[in-house]
Write an enzyme that holds these catalytic residues in place. Structure first.
Site, PDB file in Angstrom:
ATOM      1  N   PHE A  66      51.449  77.474  86.111  1.00  0.00           N
ATOM      2  CA  PHE A  66      50.849  76.217  86.497  1.00  0.00           C
ATOM      3  C   PHE A  66      49.617  75.951  85.298  1.00  0.00           C
ATOM      4  O   PHE A  66      50.117  75.345  84.130  1.00  0.00           O
ATOM      5  CB  PHE A  66      50.330  76.074  87.892  1.00  0.00           C
ATOM      6  CG  PHE A  66      49.273  74.895  88.186  1.00  0.00           C
ATOM      7  CD1 PHE A  66      49.739  73.820  87.663  1.00  0.00           C
ATOM      8  CD2 PHE A  66      48.250  74.969  88.863  1.00  0.00           C
ATOM      9  CE1 PHE A  66      48.905  72.654  87.609  1.00  0.00           C
ATOM     10  CE2 PHE A  66      47.533  73.903  89.222  1.00  0.00           C
ATOM     11  CZ  PHE A  66      47.722  72.843  88.466  1.00  0.00           C
TER      12      PHE A  66
ATOM     13  N   THR B 176      56.250  84.024  89.777  1.00  0.00           N
ATOM     14  CA  THR B 176      55.956  82.529  90.201  1.00  0.00           C
ATOM     15  C   THR B 176      56.159  81.543  89.044  1.00  0.00           C
ATOM     16  O   THR B 176      56.128  80.156  89.805  1.00  0.00           O
ATOM     17  CB  THR B 176      54.428  82.387  90.766  1.00  0.00           C
ATOM     18  OG1 THR B 176      53.453  82.767  89.601  1.00  0.00           O
ATOM     19  CG2 THR B 176      54.087  83.452  91.839  1.00  0.00           C
ATOM     20  N   GLY B 177      55.927  81.875  88.036  1.00  0.00           N
ATOM     21  CA  GLY B 177      56.234  80.888  86.795  1.00  0.00           C
ATOM     22  C   GLY B 177      57.636  80.652  86.684  1.00  0.00           C
ATOM     23  O   GLY B 177      58.748  81.158  87.266  1.00  0.00           O
TER      24      GLY B 177
ATOM     25  N   ALA C  61      47.380  85.244  84.183  1.00  0.00           N
ATOM     26  CA  ALA C  61      48.184  86.111  84.996  1.00  0.00           C
ATOM     27  C   ALA C  61      47.531  86.503  86.150  1.00  0.00           C
ATOM     28  O   ALA C  61      46.481  87.297  85.907  1.00  0.00           O
ATOM     29  CB  ALA C  61      48.736  87.035  84.249  1.00  0.00           C
TER      30      ALA C  61
ATOM     31  N   SER D 252      37.312  82.783  89.497  1.00  0.00           N
ATOM     32  CA  SER D 252      37.533  81.790  90.767  1.00  0.00           C
ATOM     33  C   SER D 252      36.395  81.551  91.416  1.00  0.00           C
ATOM     34  O   SER D 252      35.423  82.321  91.713  1.00  0.00           O
ATOM     35  CB  SER D 252      38.645  82.292  91.569  1.00  0.00           C
ATOM     36  OG  SER D 252      38.792  81.939  92.874  1.00  0.00           O
TER      37      SER D 252
ATOM     38  N   TYR E 223      40.975  89.035  97.238  1.00  0.00           N
ATOM     39  CA  TYR E 223      41.251  88.339  95.867  1.00  0.00           C
ATOM     40  C   TYR E 223      39.814  88.056  95.284  1.00  0.00           C
ATOM     41  O   TYR E 223      39.869  88.070  94.162  1.00  0.00           O
ATOM     42  CB  TYR E 223      42.038  87.213  96.240  1.00  0.00           C
ATOM     43  CG  TYR E 223      42.100  86.019  95.213  1.00  0.00           C
ATOM     44  CD1 TYR E 223      42.684  86.403  94.225  1.00  0.00           C
ATOM     45  CD2 TYR E 223      41.466  85.003  95.076  1.00  0.00           C
ATOM     46  CE1 TYR E 223      43.012  85.474  93.048  1.00  0.00           C
ATOM     47  CE2 TYR E 223      41.421  84.148  94.120  1.00  0.00           C
ATOM     48  CZ  TYR E 223      42.201  84.217  93.067  1.00  0.00           C
ATOM     49  OH  TYR E 223      42.410  83.358  92.061  1.00  0.00           O
TER      50      TYR E 223
END
Length: 321
Positions: A19, A42-43, A79, A121, A145
């Protein structure tokens, strides 16, 4: 304000088929030699610009990483396994990708003397006691995470201090925009897909939780600024400074799509943060970052794109019978 150009560089974007990464590649490829390292977990390879060199492989694999890193000047490290529930269910597996492989990447950057701009994040903050959240807010992550991103964030700054490696950590809040798909998709794209399919818009929890939604184009601008700033060895929030409840978001999406669907609720996600809003004054003062896209405009643009894609898909299906 004009973003300082990144040009005549050899650039690696990890997760560059994903994304945020694919939008970064699009912004860089015209003026730079750009490589993409992505395992396509996921890409999508269709998101990679034709003028970029695509290496299909995992950032965890040293053979692919060595090839991608050889001779690079600048690395954008996007990534990651970004799903909070996945990290709760599989902390060791996500640790290997999100932290161990990232630490290897920092070591490779030392060898190549390459600047690293990495995606941190807002999850590192956990449940903050006060809003908006500043970079000096005590970090108390509530998920593996968040712990992994906090450790990487701090590793990057330690590498700058100990090894004189130019690093910048960008603490993304809730990023949204075109190409946000797949199992780790954000709440906006999930709601748009539900509304577009005529399904109920499903909120996890009571809907009173708040988020700071920042458009991917603004996130790309923050990355380009981080790639040229003198203020390295620092972490910066990347958000808008505004907050929206998930219930308000669902209603905005329903209005933007014109979908006559109900808004329903289910159990909240484990490890989810209740409230989040960024203080972006540090990024504004030191990077020159200023968010430019308001949420309602961003959603209406996305809703229009979703409608167009649906019309094209239907037309193709009709032609094929």
């Amino acid at each position: 304000m004009t973003v300082p150009p990144v040009h005549d560089r050899t650039v690696l974007v990890t997760g560059g088929a994903g994304f945020v990464g694919s939008h970064l590649v699009d912004a860089l490829v015209e003026e730079n030699e750009v490589r993409v390292l992505d395992d396509l977990s996921t890409g999508e390879c269709t998101h990679v610009h034709d003028d970029a060199t695509f290496i299909e492989g995992s950032v965890s694999d040293p053979s692919f990483r060595d090839r991608a890193m050889a001779g690079v000047d600048l690395v954008f490290h996007e990534a990651a396994i970004v799903d909070v529930p996945e990290s709760v269910e599989n902390p060791r597996g996500t640790h290997r990708v999100n932290l161990e492989a990232s630490l290897d990447l920092l070591e490779d950057a030392r060898r190549e003397d390459a600047r690293v701009v990495l995606a941190s994040s807002a999850a590192i903050y956990g449940h903050p006691e006060a809003l908006p959240v500043t970079e000096s807010t005590v970090s108390e992550p509530t998920s593996p995470y968040g712990v992994q991103k906090l450790a990487l964030d701090r590793y990057a700054r330690v590498y700058a201090a100990l090894y004189d490696l130019p690093t910048v950590a960008l603490r993304y809040f809730n990023v949204y925009g075109p190409r946000q798909r797949g199992p780790y998709s954000g709440v906006i794209s999930t709601f748009l897909e539900q509304a577009g399919a005529g399904q109920p818009i499903t909120i996890e929890g009571d809907g009173e939780q708040t988020r700071d939604f920042v458009h991917v184009r603004d996130v790309v601008r923050a990355n380009l600024l981080a790639a040229t700033t003198e203020h390295v060895g620092e972490a910066y929030n990347v958000g808008t400074g505004d907050s929206t409840t998930i219930r308000e978001l669902a209603e905005t999406i329903r209005d933007a799509t014109g979908a006559d669907v109900p808004i329903v609720h289910r159990e909240p996600r484990e490890g989810d943060v209740r409230h989040s809003r960024a203080d972006v004054s540090k990024a504004r003062d030191r990077l020159g970052f200023e968010p430019t896209i308001d949420l309602e405009s961003g959603i209406r643009d996305l809703a229009g794109r979703e409608s167009l894609e649906g019309d094209v898909s239907s037309a193709i299906h009709d032609r094929r019978g």
